[in-house]
Design a protein around this motif. Structure first.
Motif, PDB file in Angstrom:
ATOM      1  N   ASP A   3     -36.823   4.461 -57.092  1.00 23.28           N
ATOM      2  CA  ASP A   3     -35.603   4.969 -57.668  1.00 23.28           C
ATOM      3  C   ASP A   3     -34.394   4.726 -56.776  1.00 23.28           C
ATOM      4  O   ASP A   3     -34.346   5.005 -55.579  1.00 23.28           O
ATOM      5  CB  ASP A   3     -35.904   6.562 -57.745  1.00 23.28           C
ATOM      6  CG  ASP A   3     -37.216   6.912 -58.589  1.00 23.28           C
ATOM      7  OD1 ASP A   3     -37.071   6.040 -59.662  1.00 23.28           O
ATOM      8  OD2 ASP A   3     -37.412   8.024 -58.724  1.00 23.28           O
ATOM      9  N   VAL A   4     -33.331   4.070 -57.343  1.00 29.64           N
ATOM     10  CA  VAL A   4     -32.036   3.759 -56.709  1.00 29.64           C
ATOM     11  C   VAL A   4     -30.885   4.462 -57.711  1.00 29.64           C
ATOM     12  O   VAL A   4     -31.123   4.328 -58.989  1.00 29.64           O
ATOM     13  CB  VAL A   4     -32.092   2.286 -56.751  1.00 29.64           C
ATOM     14  CG1 VAL A   4     -30.500   2.104 -56.233  1.00 29.64           C
ATOM     15  CG2 VAL A   4     -33.077   1.615 -56.094  1.00 29.64           C
ATOM     16  N   ASP A   5     -30.026   5.034 -56.962  1.00 26.34           N
ATOM     17  CA  ASP A   5     -28.986   5.573 -57.646  1.00 26.34           C
ATOM     18  C   ASP A   5     -27.714   4.707 -57.510  1.00 26.34           C
ATOM     19  O   ASP A   5     -27.455   4.131 -56.387  1.00 26.34           O
ATOM     20  CB  ASP A   5     -28.591   6.939 -56.943  1.00 26.34           C
ATOM     21  CG  ASP A   5     -29.407   7.862 -57.610  1.00 26.34           C
ATOM     22  OD1 ASP A   5     -30.268   8.006 -58.424  1.00 26.34           O
ATOM     23  OD2 ASP A   5     -29.446   8.736 -56.600  1.00 26.34           O
ATOM     24  N   PHE A   6     -27.223   4.189 -58.852  1.00 24.15           N
ATOM     25  CA  PHE A   6     -26.132   3.345 -58.851  1.00 24.15           C
ATOM     26  C   PHE A   6     -24.869   4.054 -59.043  1.00 24.15           C
ATOM     27  O   PHE A   6     -24.711   4.851 -60.083  1.00 24.15           O
ATOM     28  CB  PHE A   6     -26.357   2.068 -59.947  1.00 24.15           C
ATOM     29  CG  PHE A   6     -27.423   1.308 -59.919  1.00 24.15           C
ATOM     30  CD1 PHE A   6     -27.307   0.358 -58.537  1.00 24.15           C
ATOM     31  CD2 PHE A   6     -28.563   1.232 -60.402  1.00 24.15           C
ATOM     32  CE1 PHE A   6     -28.516  -0.493 -58.464  1.00 24.15           C
ATOM     33  CE2 PHE A   6     -29.857   0.522 -60.284  1.00 24.15           C
ATOM     34  CZ  PHE A   6     -29.698  -0.492 -59.116  1.00 24.15           C
ATOM     35  N   ASP A   7     -23.836   3.767 -58.258  1.00 26.88           N
ATOM     36  CA  ASP A   7     -22.586   4.445 -58.320  1.00 26.88           C
ATOM     37  C   ASP A   7     -21.345   3.536 -58.504  1.00 26.88           C
ATOM     38  O   ASP A   7     -21.535   2.379 -58.288  1.00 26.88           O
ATOM     39  CB  ASP A   7     -22.139   5.123 -57.098  1.00 26.88           C
ATOM     40  CG  ASP A   7     -23.081   6.243 -56.640  1.00 26.88           C
ATOM     41  OD1 ASP A   7     -23.679   6.906 -57.473  1.00 26.88           O
ATOM     42  OD2 ASP A   7     -23.660   6.091 -55.389  1.00 26.88           O
ATOM     43  N   THR A  56     -24.657   1.309 -53.908  1.00 28.44           N
ATOM     44  CA  THR A  56     -25.892   2.280 -53.771  1.00 28.44           C
ATOM     45  C   THR A  56     -25.458   3.160 -52.571  1.00 28.44           C
ATOM     46  O   THR A  56     -26.344   4.108 -52.340  1.00 28.44           O
ATOM     47  CB  THR A  56     -27.239   1.510 -53.604  1.00 28.44           C
ATOM     48  OG1 THR A  56     -27.300   0.499 -52.362  1.00 28.44           O
ATOM     49  CG2 THR A  56     -27.447   0.601 -54.913  1.00 28.44           C
ATOM     50  N   ASP A  57     -24.407   3.027 -51.752  1.00 31.41           N
ATOM     51  CA  ASP A  57     -24.310   3.766 -50.357  1.00 31.41           C
ATOM     52  C   ASP A  57     -23.257   4.103 -50.178  1.00 31.41           C
ATOM     53  O   ASP A  57     -22.600   4.208 -48.919  1.00 31.41           O
ATOM     54  CB  ASP A  57     -25.138   2.807 -49.265  1.00 31.41           C
ATOM     55  CG  ASP A  57     -26.435   2.288 -49.452  1.00 31.41           C
ATOM     56  OD1 ASP A  57     -27.366   3.207 -49.453  1.00 31.41           O
ATOM     57  OD2 ASP A  57     -26.860   1.157 -49.140  1.00 31.41           O
ATOM     58  N   VAL A 128     -26.767  -1.801 -65.734  1.00 29.42           N
ATOM     59  CA  VAL A 128     -25.477  -1.680 -65.231  1.00 29.42           C
ATOM     60  C   VAL A 128     -24.345  -2.030 -65.877  1.00 29.42           C
ATOM     61  O   VAL A 128     -23.113  -1.502 -65.874  1.00 29.42           O
ATOM     62  CB  VAL A 128     -25.353  -1.717 -63.695  1.00 29.42           C
ATOM     63  CG1 VAL A 128     -26.660  -1.193 -62.779  1.00 29.42           C
ATOM     64  CG2 VAL A 128     -25.385  -3.235 -63.464  1.00 29.42           C
TER      65      VAL A 128
END
Length: 267
Positions: A3-7, A56-57, A128
Motif C-alpha cells: 500500500d502506497v499513499d500518493f500525495d 510519496t514522502d 494518479v
C-alpha cells in the motif's frame, strides 16, 4: 501487495528541479538534448500555481509524476519553446494539414497554445492521472491573469513500435504462461474482446492517450531525430520508442477530463 499513499503538490522550486528534469528526459527520450531542458524545467517551476506533482514522502521528496501546462505564446522567446516549436513543425511535415495549422497557430497572437507536459515514472499507476487532470482543469478555470487561456493544447507523449516478429515472439511467450492460459480460458468463456494489433504496429505507453486522441483534432506519431546509440536489428534489446503529438482544441478539454476520469478511476 504494497500500500502506497500518493500525495499531490504544486511544483516545488526548492527540491523538484532534478526530478522534473529527469522526467523531461524520459518524455523526450533521445531528442531531449535539443530542448534546453534547464530552461524548460525553470519555466515549469516558475509557475507556482499551475501544475501538479505526485509524491510519496511529503513535499520535500522527489516527485514521481508531473502534469503542467506552459503558455507557448507568453514564453515564445524562451530557447526551450523556440526549439520545441521548430521541432513540432519539423515532425508534422508528414501531415501537411497539421503542419499548416501549427504554423498558423505559432505565427499569430490572438490565440494562445498550451504545451501540456505529463510524465511519470514507469511503475506509477495510471490512476494518479485523472485527479491531476481534474486539478489542472480547475486551475485553468480559476486563473484570473489570462495567462492560461488557450485555444488549443499540444500534448506530447511516448509510443513504442513492435515489428511482426517482435509481436509474434511476445504473443508466444504470453501463451506459454500458465496464468495467461487461465485468463484466456476465462475470456473465451465470457466472449471478452481482445486487443487487435495497430496497422502500423505503434502502441501507446500511457492508457490515457486513448482518450486524448479521441479529443484531438490532429495527432501524429513520429520517429526521434537522434539516432539510437546502436542501430536496431532483430537482436536488439529493449523497445523501439517513438514520440506522439496530439493537438486538442481547448473546447474539448473539459469533456476529455470527464471521460478520462470515468474510465480510469477505480471505485
Amino acid at each position: 501487495m504494497i500500500d502506497v499513499d500518493f500525495d499531490f503538490f504544486n511544483p516545488n522550486p526548492d527540491v523538484d528541479y532534478q526530478a522534473i528534469k529527469r522526467l523531461l528526459v524520459q518524455l523526450f527520450q533521445r531528442d531531449a538534448d535539443s530542448f534546453h531542458l534547464h530552461e524548460l524545467t525553470e519555466l515549469i517551476l516558475g509557475q507556482s500555481t499551475i501544475g501538479t506533482t505526485v509524491k510519496t514522502d511529503g513535499q520535500e521528496s522527489d516527485p514521481y509524476a508531473l502534469l503542467t501546462v506552459i503558455n507557448m505564446h507568453v514564453h515564445h522567446d524562451d530557447p526551450s519553446i523556440k526549439a520545441l516549436v521548430a521541432y513540432f513543425l519539423q515532425k508534422s511535415s508528414s501531415n501537411p494539414a497539421l503542419q499548416a495549422f501549427l504554423q498558423n497557430l505559432f505565427s499569430q497572437t490572438q490565440n494562445n497554445v498550451g504545451l501540456v507536459v505529463c510524465e511519470r515514472l514507469i511503475n506509477m499507476p495510471v490512476q494518479v492521472i485523472p485527479p491531476m487532470y481534474r486539478m489542472l482543469k480547475d486551475e485553468l478555470q480559476g486563473d484570473a491573469t489570462g495567462a492560461f487561456r488557450f485555444s488549443h493544447l499540444i500534448v506530447i507523449s511516448r509510443t513504442y513500435h513492435l515489428s511482426m516478429e517482435e509481436e509474434t515472439y511476445l504473443t508466444n511467450m504470453k501463451s506459454k504462461s500458465p496464468t495467461n492460459k487461465k485468463k484466456k480460458a476465462k475470456a473465451a468463456a465470457s466472449n471478452a474482446p481482445t486487443m487487435s494489433r495497430p496497422m502500423d504496429g505503434v502502441y501507446s505507453f500511457h492508457p490515457e492517450d486513448e482518450f486524448i486522441m479521441q479529443a484531438s483534432s490532429h495527432a501524429i506519431d513520429y520517429a526521434f531525430t537522434a539516432a539510437p546509440v546502436e542501430p536496431r536489428d532483430s537482436e536488439s534489446f529493449g523497445l523501439d520508442t517513438r514520440g506522439r503529438l496530439m493537438l486538442v482544441p481547448f473546447e474539448n478539454f473539459e469533456k476529455l477530463v470527464q471521460t478520462m476520469s470515468e474510465a480510469l478511476t477505480i471505485g
